[in-house]
Design an enzyme around this catalytic site. Structure first.
Site, PDB file in Angstrom:
ATOM      1  N   LYS A 106      -3.483  -1.788  15.581  1.00 31.50           N
ATOM      2  CA  LYS A 106      -3.031  -1.010  16.739  1.00 31.50           C
ATOM      3  C   LYS A 106      -4.124  -0.937  17.769  1.00 31.50           C
ATOM      4  CE  LYS A 106       0.356   2.133  14.978  1.00 31.50           C
ATOM      5  NZ  LYS A 106       0.243   2.020  13.519  1.00 31.50           N
TER       6      LYS A 106
ATOM      7  N   GLU B 254       0.820  -1.225   0.000  1.00 32.74           N
ATOM      8  CA  GLU B 254       0.000   0.000   0.000  1.00 32.74           C
ATOM      9  C   GLU B 254       0.846   1.265   0.000  1.00 32.74           C
ATOM     10  OE1 GLU B 254      -1.475   1.864   3.429  1.00 32.74           O
ATOM     11  OE2 GLU B 254      -1.219   0.114   4.704  1.00 32.74           O
TER      12      GLU B 254
ATOM     13  N   SER C 188     -13.235   1.681  10.155  1.00 32.13           N
ATOM     14  CA  SER C 188     -12.466   1.803   8.909  1.00 32.13           C
ATOM     15  C   SER C 188     -13.133   1.055   7.752  1.00 32.13           C
ATOM     16  CB  SER C 188     -11.061   1.239   9.117  1.00 32.13           C
ATOM     17  OG  SER C 188     -10.372   1.233   7.882  1.00 32.13           O
ATOM     18  N   ALA C 189     -13.082   1.677   6.573  1.00 32.98           N
ATOM     19  CA  ALA C 189     -13.581   1.023   5.355  1.00 32.98           C
ATOM     20  C   ALA C 189     -12.764  -0.230   5.027  1.00 32.98           C
ATOM     21  CB  ALA C 189     -13.549   2.000   4.187  1.00 32.98           C
ATOM     22  N   ASP C 190     -11.588  -0.380   5.664  1.00 32.21           N
ATOM     23  CA  ASP C 190     -10.787  -1.600   5.456  1.00 32.21           C
ATOM     24  C   ASP C 190     -11.612  -2.845   5.806  1.00 32.21           C
ATOM     25  OD1 ASP C 190      -8.701   0.140   4.948  1.00 32.21           O
ATOM     26  OD2 ASP C 190      -7.528  -0.400   6.727  1.00 32.21           O
TER      27      ASP C 190
ATOM     28  N   VAL D 241      -5.459   0.342   2.952  1.00 29.81           N
ATOM     29  CA  VAL D 241      -5.637  -1.111   2.806  1.00 29.81           C
ATOM     30  C   VAL D 241      -6.850  -1.383   1.911  1.00 29.81           C
ATOM     31  CG1 VAL D 241      -6.295  -3.219   4.053  1.00 29.81           C
ATOM     32  CG2 VAL D 241      -4.483  -1.726   4.952  1.00 29.81           C
TER      33      VAL D 241
HETATM   34  N1  PSU Z   1      -2.740   1.435  10.707  1.00 34.56           N
HETATM   35  C1  PSU Z   1      -1.406   1.497  10.869  1.00 34.56           C
HETATM   36  N2  PSU Z   1      -0.665   2.161   9.939  1.00 34.56           N
HETATM   37  C2  PSU Z   1      -1.211   2.742   8.836  1.00 34.56           C
HETATM   38  C3  PSU Z   1      -2.632   2.636   8.668  1.00 34.56           C
HETATM   39  C4  PSU Z   1      -3.331   1.979   9.625  1.00 34.56           C
HETATM   40  O1  PSU Z   1      -0.905   0.973  11.847  1.00 34.56           O
HETATM   41  O2  PSU Z   1      -0.496   3.343   8.028  1.00 34.56           O
HETATM   42  C5  PSU Z   1      -3.258   3.213   7.442  1.00 34.56           C
HETATM   43  C6  PSU Z   1      -3.562   2.091   6.433  1.00 34.56           C
HETATM   44  O3  PSU Z   1      -3.399   2.599   5.124  1.00 34.56           O
HETATM   45  C7  PSU Z   1      -5.034   1.789   6.697  1.00 34.56           C
HETATM   46  C8  PSU Z   1      -5.536   3.174   7.005  1.00 34.56           C
HETATM   47  O4  PSU Z   1      -5.696   1.210   5.604  1.00 34.56           O
HETATM   48  O5  PSU Z   1      -4.519   3.785   7.778  1.00 34.56           O
HETATM   49  C9  PSU Z   1      -6.847   3.152   7.748  1.00 34.56           C
HETATM   50  O6  PSU Z   1      -7.336   4.465   7.852  1.00 34.56           O
HETATM   51  P1  PSU Z   1      -8.815   4.701   8.390  1.00 34.56           P
HETATM   52  O7  PSU Z   1      -8.775   4.274   9.832  1.00 34.56           O
HETATM   53  O8  PSU Z   1      -9.049   6.171   8.201  1.00 34.56           O
HETATM   54  O9  PSU Z   1      -9.710   3.827   7.558  1.00 34.56           O
HETATM   55 MN    MN Z   2     -12.217   6.263  10.139  1.00 37.97          MN
END
Ligand code: PSU
Ligand code: MN
Length: 321
Positions: free
Chosen positions: A160, A25, A141-143, A107
């Site tokens: 985390k 990524e 997260s959308a992940d 992700v």
């Molecule tokens: N968690 C980490 N390091 C990162 C990310 C998440 O420990 O760099 C990044 C990844 O790209 C993940 C994104 O897909 O943050 C998730 O962001 P959000 O929570 O806004 O969906």
């Molecule tokens: Mn978010």
């Protein structure tokens, strides 16, 4: 119809010949680490994939094109521009393509590109998840939704504990995403090797993981799979000390009203300051460790000469054909 995705020549020929390819990524480069460590890490991760016998395909949106496989100059561009490059998740891709813009893929967005390219193995640091306080903020997260319906294996060091790991695992269970522990029974918590939470299945070899992936997709299931690989022992941070630092970072984010897509990058940067750089060292090492395992899994999948995944509505024909 023209292809929505552009493959680097090396990635295209590896895929055409059935060789192992690992997607990587770019949010982690532009938003997850400071310059120049982000560039060094991006290059070292690619090198690690190569040494393990696979071809790296770092994914991003470049001038409005979905790309799998970046040049060294492009990696440098993403690393240098950092947070001024848009963080791109699923909802952002159409906008960036329509405007011809750059985007660092999360992700979720990297899984979309990997799937379009027919890459089934992806290495990252940590996945996004259900944030603490999500019952009130709805910040999930959308992940996780991407894992629910995009058939790509994501090798990570867990998530985390800025997230609610218990709720994250519940969410994955609801959406039918298997969570595998590589040589562990516990879901790792990114900086720490343990979380007190169990994975669904322990797997002790890349071959066993490849067999499970084959079986999962072979029976027509369309979800992703989480492969959780604990941070290498020498770089693991003390779980208790981290808990205090994370609590402080989260409290600061609340006081400063940091929300939405800005939250994860804010927390990552603050944790790095509060640990005096130790978290960054752990982050770099665990990403490389994940890249190696992802390459081994990709090789095991390639060795088994998997039947191709049939086309889905989201899938166009990549340019290499
Ligand atoms: N968690 C980490 N390091 C990162 C990310 C998440 O420990 O760099 C990044 C990844 O790209 C993940 C994104 O897909 O943050 C998730 O962001 P959000 O929570 O806004 O969906
Ligand atoms: Mn978010």
């Amino acid at each position: 119809m023209s292809s929505p995705i552009v493959l680097a020549p090396e990635v295209a020929s590896a895929l055409a010949e059935g060789q192992a390819v690992v997607a990587l990524e770019s949010t982690i480069i532009a938003h997850g680490m400071p310059y120049p460590q982000n560039l060094e890490t991006a290059l070292r991760v690619e090198q690690t994939v190569r040494q393990a016998g696979a071809v790296p395909a770092t994914c991003a949106v470049v001038s409005g094109k979905l790309r799998a496989g970046l040049s060294a100059e492009e990696l440098e561009h993403f690393a240098q521009k950092g947070r001024s490059i848009a963080k791109a998740s699923r909802r952002d891709l159409g906008y960036l393509v329509s405007r011809g813009l750059d985007g660092a893929t999360t992700v979720a967005a990297t899984m979309i590109i990997a799937h379009l390219a027919d890459i089934r193995c992806f290495a990252t640091g940590g996945i996004g998840g259900v944030h603490r306080g999500a019952p009130a903020t709805f910040d999930i997260s959308a992940d996780l939704q991407e894992l629910a319906h995009t058939p790509v294996a994501v090798v990570c060091a867990g998530a985390k504990s800025i997230l609610d790991l218990g709720l994250t695992l519940e969410y994955l269970e609801t959406f039918g995403v298997p969570v595998l522990g590589y040589q562990t029974d516990e879901f790792p918590a990114f900086y720490a090797r343990t979380s007190g939470l169990q994975v669904d299945y322990r797997m002790d070899s890349p071959e066993a993981i490849a067999r499970l992936l084959r079986a999962h997709w072979g029976i027509g299931l369309r979800s992703g799979v989480v492969v959780a690989n604990p941070v290498p022992e020498p770089y693991a941070l003390d779980a208790k000390a981290m808990e205090e630092i994370l609590a402080q970072a989260i409290a600061e984010a609340e006081r400063q009203h940091i929300r939405g897509k800005a939250l994860t990058p804010f927390l990552l940067a603050r944790i790095e300051q509060l640990t005096g750089g130790l978290s960054l060292k752990a982050n770099i090492e665990l990403v490389c460790n994940n890249a190696r395992l992802a390459a081994q899994i990709a090789r095991a999948l390639a060795d088994e000469q998997p039947r191709r995944l049939e086309n889905t509505p989201e899938k166009g024909a990549p340019q290499r054909r």
